[in-house]
Write a protein that holds these residues in place. Structure first.
Motif, PDB file in Angstrom:
ATOM      1  N   LYS A  81     -34.414 -12.756  33.920  1.00 26.64           N
ATOM      2  CA  LYS A  81     -35.481 -12.416  33.685  1.00 26.64           C
ATOM      3  C   LYS A  81     -36.057 -12.245  32.412  1.00 26.64           C
ATOM      4  CE  LYS A  81     -35.993  -9.984  38.299  1.00 26.64           C
ATOM      5  NZ  LYS A  81     -36.481  -8.622  38.890  1.00 26.64           N
ATOM      6  N   GLU A  84     -36.517 -15.740  30.859  1.00 28.36           N
ATOM      7  CA  GLU A  84     -37.850 -16.265  31.172  1.00 28.36           C
ATOM      8  C   GLU A  84     -39.099 -15.447  30.606  1.00 28.36           C
ATOM      9  OE1 GLU A  84     -40.514 -16.502  35.533  1.00 28.36           O
ATOM     10  OE2 GLU A  84     -38.412 -15.881  35.606  1.00 28.36           O
ATOM     11  N   LYS A  85     -38.977 -14.398  30.223  1.00 21.93           N
ATOM     12  CA  LYS A  85     -40.035 -13.653  29.373  1.00 21.93           C
ATOM     13  C   LYS A  85     -40.060 -13.986  28.127  1.00 21.93           C
ATOM     14  CE  LYS A  85     -41.596  -8.797  28.405  1.00 21.93           C
ATOM     15  NZ  LYS A  85     -41.261  -7.623  28.426  1.00 21.93           N
TER      16      LYS A  85
END
Length: 306
Positions: A81, A84-85
């Motif tokens: 995550k 991805e951010k």
């Protein structure tokens, strides 16, 4: 009556507006933050040092585990995550983050490789490790580049260069930060005396090659010993022979690594075991944790060799 109803509706609308999600202007302000993901603790320290005082920047750290090596690291859901951010990913390079290859293939974020411009040292006798291979010479290179202050400055220069496209308004600030870091390293990291630098160094981690070169230490032997995997009998015999040949009083382990073999050799030869810091994990940001760790290493070696 109609006036009272209109007033009540107006009050209700105001309440709903206050409870609604952020207005477009607020969302745009939140999106304007540049989210930078640093893969390892040294890279995080250098990135936060370079961006110190720069507005609209958020730097986060991917891996901050107490480990001496990342060979077997596996990305978690939280790690995925974070990748991805990220708007920008800053990595050490030289194959240290091989565990991220698949994740990076799906990421759209630009990647800054901090090893750019660094004079790499080849591994010697570590063919079992999965480090990046040179296409030209076929050699495996040592990724522990941050253990040299000169390399640390070059890494920060690469970070500054890589971020200048995203932060053109902060280019001068970042340049000043790199210059100040270079000055602090020269002023606050002392050199070892010539008499100490001639002493033989044996380490139970293969990541002190750049450190040894930076401080003119004679690195006689370095072996990688991970938890649950002891050194071979031939390695142990070679170390014992070196200790006796060079009359070495001390050997060194990494603070996050295994000490099993070092302790066994100490019992056999009478040498003392000291711990050095590879700076793979820690607390804090900016230059100070790096300066503290490097000075602690120098003090440890000075104490051991005196």
């Amino acid at each position: 009556m109609k006036k009272l109803l209109s007033a009540a509706l107006a009050a209700l609308l105001l309440t709903l507006t206050a409870c609604s999600p952020a207005a477009p202007a607020e969302s745009a302000a939140a999106d304007s933050t540049l989210h930078i993901l640093a893969t390892t603790y040294p890279v995080y320290l250098f990135t936060t040092a370079v961006t110190d005082g720069v507005e609209g920047v958020d730097v986060s750290l991917l891996v901050n585990s107490q480990t001496s090596c990342l060979h077997d690291y596996t990305l978690t859901t939280t790690d995925m995550k974070a990748i991805e951010k990220a708007d920008v990913i800053v990595m050490n390079g030289v194959g240290l983050e091989a565990f991220m290859d698949d994740a990076l293939a799906t990421s759209q974020a630009p990647v800054i490789d901090c090893s750019s411009g660094v004079s790499l040292l080849p591994y010697e006798g570590h063919e079992d490790h999965d480090h990046e291979e040179s296409e030209e010479a076929g050699d495996h290179y040592d990724p522990h580049i941050w253990m040299s202050p000169d390399n640390a400055v070059q890494m920060m220069q690469s970070i500054r260069d890589g971020l200048s496209a995203q932060l053109p308004q902060a280019e001068q600030q970042m340049t000043d930060n790199v210059v100040q870091a270079d000055t602090r390293f020269m002023e606050e990291i002392p050199a070892l005396s010539a008499s100490l630098s001639q002493r033989g160094l044996i380490t139970f981690h293969d990541g002190f090659q750049y450190f040894s070169k930076a401080f003119d230490l004679n690195l006689l032997k370095a072996i990688e010993e991970e938890e649950g995997s002891e050194a071979s009998a031939s390695d142990i015999q070679e170390i014992v022979s070196l200790i006796r040949q060079y009359n070495i009083p001390d050997i060194f382990t990494d603070k996050n690594g295994s000490t099993a073999t070092a302790d066994a050799i100490a019992r056999e030869t009478g040498v003392k075991v000291y711990q050095l810091d590879m700076i793979m994990s820690g607390n804090g940001s900016g230059l100070q944790p790096y300066l503290d760790a490097m000075n602690a290493n120098i003090n440890t070696i000075s104490e051991a060799f005196q």
